[in-house]
Design an enzyme around this catalytic site. Structure first.
Site, PDB file in Angstrom:
ATOM      1  N   TYR A 158     -40.158 -28.773  -0.811  1.00 30.97           N
ATOM      2  CA  TYR A 158     -40.652 -27.738   0.088  1.00 30.97           C
ATOM      3  C   TYR A 158     -39.819 -26.472  -0.069  1.00 30.97           C
ATOM      4  O   TYR A 158     -38.611 -26.558  -0.287  1.00 30.97           O
ATOM      5  CB  TYR A 158     -40.537 -28.213   1.540  1.00 30.97           C
ATOM      6  CG  TYR A 158     -41.396 -29.389   1.888  1.00 30.97           C
ATOM      7  CD1 TYR A 158     -41.062 -30.662   1.451  1.00 30.97           C
ATOM      8  CD2 TYR A 158     -42.541 -29.237   2.663  1.00 30.97           C
ATOM      9  CE1 TYR A 158     -41.856 -31.754   1.768  1.00 30.97           C
ATOM     10  CE2 TYR A 158     -43.332 -30.318   2.989  1.00 30.97           C
ATOM     11  CZ  TYR A 158     -42.986 -31.570   2.535  1.00 30.97           C
ATOM     12  OH  TYR A 158     -43.776 -32.646   2.855  1.00 30.97           O
ATOM     13  N   HIS A 170     -45.686 -25.978   3.668  1.00 33.24           N
ATOM     14  CA  HIS A 170     -46.254 -27.047   2.859  1.00 33.24           C
ATOM     15  C   HIS A 170     -45.386 -27.239   1.620  1.00 33.24           C
ATOM     16  O   HIS A 170     -44.686 -26.323   1.200  1.00 33.24           O
ATOM     17  CB  HIS A 170     -47.671 -26.675   2.420  1.00 33.24           C
ATOM     18  CG  HIS A 170     -48.645 -26.658   3.552  1.00 33.24           C
ATOM     19  ND1 HIS A 170     -49.039 -27.800   4.185  1.00 33.24           N
ATOM     20  CD2 HIS A 170     -49.285 -25.656   4.163  1.00 33.24           C
ATOM     21  CE1 HIS A 170     -49.897 -27.492   5.143  1.00 33.24           C
ATOM     22  NE2 HIS A 170     -50.053 -26.192   5.164  1.00 33.24           N
ATOM     23  N   LYS A 182     -50.196 -28.504  -5.696  1.00 36.36           N
ATOM     24  CA  LYS A 182     -48.760 -28.458  -5.889  1.00 36.36           C
ATOM     25  C   LYS A 182     -48.482 -28.356  -7.366  1.00 36.36           C
ATOM     26  O   LYS A 182     -49.235 -28.869  -8.187  1.00 36.36           O
ATOM     27  CB  LYS A 182     -48.092 -29.705  -5.326  1.00 36.36           C
ATOM     28  CG  LYS A 182     -48.124 -29.686  -3.814  1.00 36.36           C
ATOM     29  CD  LYS A 182     -47.753 -30.962  -3.220  1.00 36.36           C
ATOM     30  CE  LYS A 182     -48.132 -31.029  -1.751  1.00 36.36           C
ATOM     31  NZ  LYS A 182     -49.057 -30.038  -1.226  1.00 36.36           N
TER      32      LYS A 182
END
Lengths: 312, 511
Positions: free
Chosen positions: A232, A240, A271
């Site tokens: 993070y 997020h 991600k």
């Protein structure tokens, strides 16, 4: 590193090879100042049937525990042996002090309960008063009602005082208490017996972890997204995860399939797939070799890469 | 960290509790709370820990409606943008977490209502042989009590409570003069779970079990009744033992894999996670033949098996097409002829089931919440669960999954109850519920993967494509329908959706 004003020594409990933190102040401290949020794993006594937000203890990963030890802000304590030695020892001064502390806690709890009760009663009475007032105001003229509330409040205030006074001696049965930590029982200073480090300082996972942690990244276990870690950009309370991260050794061959699977998966959950390693420090002239400041701490430069699925 | 500057004032806040500590309550509440300690405490007490005393009020107050929303408010941001609003939101979350987790477990009510457990780790250490006997007894007579894991039971409950309906076990068959007769003993995970949820106070005994629970006393009497007088009970209480903290409970009850009287942290995390969800969870009994001998092939079954003609093995000519030219009135014989590879056929009663390989072994039996469930009388489990550590294990091999699945009983899919059982039977034969049946599998097992406190549940099922996933029976249906003059819509097909099932690959023989 320079010590903050109130230098804490975080007690990391090693229980069966796992690393737990029980003290909420420690938990908040490492979260605030050392970028370690770890995982809350315990059942919350206030609300024991929910799984969304859990309570103490916090389980640290071995890398996180190692970082705290390396920074000198934490120490690892073997909980079982320390507890057993104190609980079974013939010398009962520690036990006595602990019980004294506990008794104090129980007395405080008792007071808190009484306060609560008194407050609730007061609130009820206030409510009754409020409810009574408009009824009366509606029913008659202001001249007649002005006298009534006065008598009303007098009559209610009387039992109020009488019920508070007899409660002051909280003698008979104090509520029982289960403290969260044994801090009053066990010595707060690290024990002399040196425990083995949580994770060897040279392991690739630790090197990458330390590097990213020093850059302000927070870590949680990567199980949710199928990597070693979720990373993070700040406290997970607010942000997020940006990356799903894997660690490798500097000379370790990375299977192409790993890149594809993790890269695709990471992209699918928005991600980046991050991986990195620390260059093994060449003997001697490592400082001149790597001009970057990132490698200030021992060892060579850490290189980190991020992969995204192009999806063409 | 960019937020350090803003954090500092709040860090100081808990140290000055009188001003900030009670921000959650109403202002009038706070004023009252602060005025009060003088009444009950002596001046010395106040001097002793000035700050702590008033802060404690916050610690014991059970906040109503604690939830994830208390901690995490609003949407998350993508990244730090250095604004005050963001820093404030983060600070609010952290402060809320601090406050919520500062709560101390307190057992209100009179002394008698408090559930108390005593830690006696070695009481049942030598119980081994008797347990084995009980385990065997369970196999023969169904009404026997389920396996008790008596050797692992380390905490004796004082008195009984709601908790002992689902947890703990009294060890029966004990001599009359044994101490603590008829009392419930808890497994480590049960004890720790109760401590953690604030339902039980765990004590370290300073007296022996014989002294605490002398023989001949009914299970309701509190500890040490025969030992001490009833005057000045508080002092005497601490003569008997020491209340333990949550930390101590973890230290004593969490152990390495296989330690007697302990449970591994991963298993405990899974256990408490399931308990929080409301499931009933029991430790799986050690592996025994009982699982397989519960449904013995009766003589009648054997007889019918003998009478029902098994399909004749297809004989192929040495060369030539698989499907010989000829007249085929249905798809069935065609498909039978092109099924060259043998398909996996689940065996309801394997004669020599392989031994599960740790950690892929059933550790817990799990039941959905139900009114009728009790710790002694319960139906077969709804789920069989294995607990695996994410870092220490790799995905299971076929051998591991196979052994794991075969250690659970055969439980084919049961279609939802229909008001017309005849029609339902017909639908089953026509291959309805196809995907439900495939997904359910003939055996199924859950694997809980634990990564430092984060738990992920996965389901492995033994899918039987050769049995359940046969599609060509539908084609025959269509042919029949078409022959009857109706237009049979061609349905079916679909992707091979069998997940994780062991026969996923083998099942391709169906086409």
């Amino acid at each position: 590193m320079t010590a903050p004003v109130a230098q804490r020594r975080v007690r990391i409990s090693r229980v069966a090879g796992r690393f737990l933190v029980f003290d909420i102040d420690d938990v908040v401290y490492i979260r605030r100042h050392h970028g370690i949020c770890a995982v809350l794993t315990g059942t919350m006594p206030q609300n024991p049937t929910q799984n969304l937000f859990l309570g103490l203890p916090v389980e640290l990963q071995a890398e996180e525990a190692q970082l705290l030890v390396d920074k000198g802000v934490g120490y690892v304590a073997d909980e079982l042996s320390e507890h057993l030695s104190l609980l079974t020892s013939a010398d009962d001064t520690a036990r006595k002090a602990y019980l004294q502390h506990l008794k104090q806690l129980r007395r405080n709890a008792q007071l808190a309960f009484e306060e609560e009760k008194a407050n609730i009663q007061a609130k009820h009475q206030a409510k009754r008063k409020v409810a009574a007032k408009p009824a009366k105001a509606a029913e008659g003229e202001p001249s007649s009602s002005s006298t009534k509330p006065a008598t009303d409040s007098e009559s209610t205030s009387l039992p109020d005082t009488t019920c508070v006074v007899p409660k002051s001696p909280p003698k008979e049965s104090l509520p029982a208490i289960t403290p969260t930590t044994s801090s009053a029982l066990i010595s707060v200073t690290p024990s002399a017996a040196a425990t083995e480090p949580p994770v060897p300082s040279s392991s690739p996972s630790y090197l990458l972890y330390r590097f990213l942690n020093s850059r302000g990244y927070y870590f949680t276990p990567g199980l949710r997204f199928g990597g070693d870690w979720s990373v993070y950009p700040g406290d997970p309370f607010r942000y997020h995860a940006h990356y799903l991260a894997n660690y490798y050794g500097w000379n370790e061959e990375i299977p192409m399939l790993d890149l594809v699977t993790s890269g695709r998966l990471g992209t699918a959950v928005k991600k980046g797939f991050l991986f990195g390693a620390q260059k093994p420090s060449p003997a001697g002239g490592e400082v001149s070799d790597t001009p970057k400041q990132d490698s200030a701490n021992q060892g060579g430069e850490v290189r980190v890469f991020c992969i995204e699925w192009a999806g063409m | 960290m960019p937020l350090d500057d803003d954090d500092n004032p709040a860090l100081v806040a808990p140290l000055a509790p009188s001003s900030s500590g009670s921000g959650a309550g109403g202002s009038s509440v706070d004023a009252a709370a602060q005025g009060s300690p003088d009444e009950g405490l002596t001046a010395e007490d106040l001097l002793e820990d000035e700050g702590a005393a008033s802060q404690d009020f916050r610690l014991f107050r059970k906040q109503p409606g604690v939830s994830a929303q208390t901690i995490r408010k609003g949407e998350k941001d993508f990244e730090s943008h250095g604004t005050r609003a963001q820093a404030d939101a983060l600070e609010q979350s952290r402060a809320a977490m601090h406050e919520v987790l500062s709560y101390t477990r307190v057992h209100a009510g009179s002394q008698k209502n408090v559930l108390r457990g005593w830690y006696f780790p070695d009481w049942w250490r030598d119980y081994e042989e008797v347990v084995e006997e009980a385990g065997d007894g369970e196999v023969e007579g169904k009404e026997k009590r389920p396996y008790g894991h008596i050797r692992d039971r380390v905490v004796v409950l004082e008195g009984s409570s709601v908790a002992s309906k689902n947890l703990g076990r009294a060890v029966t068959g004990q001599a009359k003069d044994r101490p603590a007769r008829g009392r419930d003993w808890l497994l480590p995970e049960e004890a720790l779970y109760l401590v953690e949820r604030g339902s039980m106070d765990l004590w370290w005994p300073l007296k022996s079990l014989e002294e605490l629970f002398p023989p001949g006393t009914p299970p309701e009497t509190p500890a040490g009744k025969g030992l001490v007088g009833e005057d000045d009970e508080e002092i005497d209480e601490y003569e008997l033992g020491i209340p333990l903290s949550l930390q101590a409970a973890y230290a004593l009850l969490i152990g390495n894999e296989g330690d007697r009287g302990k449970i591994s942290l991963q298993k405990f995390q899974v256990y408490s996670n399931l308990k929080r969800c409301g499931y009933n969870v029991l430790r799986a009994p050690p592996r025994s033949k009982s699982l397989f001998s519960t449904q013995p092939t009766s003589l009648w079954q054997w007889f019918t098996n003998l009478l029902t003609p098994s399909p004749k093995p297809v004989v192929y000519p040495p060369y030539g097409p698989l499907i010989l030219p000829g007249l085929y009135r249905s798809y069935a014989p065609i498909y039978r002829r092109i099924a060259l590879l043998p398909r996996h056929k689940p065996d309801p009663n394997p004669t020599f089931p392989p031994v599960p390989i740790e950690p892929f072994a059933v550790h817990f039996h799990v039941w959905k919440a139900s009114q009728k469930w009790t710790k002694l009388r319960h139906p077969p489990p709804d789920f069989y669960l294995a607990v695996v550590d994410a870092q220490e294990s790799a995905p299971p091999t076929l051998r591991e999954v196979d052994a794991l699945l075969l250690s659970t009983p055969y439980s084919p899919y049961i279609p939802p109850q229909n008001n017309n059982p005849q029609k339902q039977q017909q639908m089953l034969q026509q291959g309805r519920y196809l995907y439900a049946r495939l997904k359910h599998g003939r055996r199924h097992v859950l694997v809980a993967v634990v990564d430092h406190g984060v738990i992920n549940y996965m389901r492995f099922a033994e899918a039987a494509f050769g049995e359940d996933g046969v599609l060509w029976t539908r084609f025959d249906e269509n042919v029949a329908a078409a022959a009857a003059g109706k237009a049979g819509g061609k349905k079916g097909g679909g992707r091979n959706n069998g997940r994780g099932g062991k026969s996923g690959g083998k099942g391709r023989g169906r086409r």
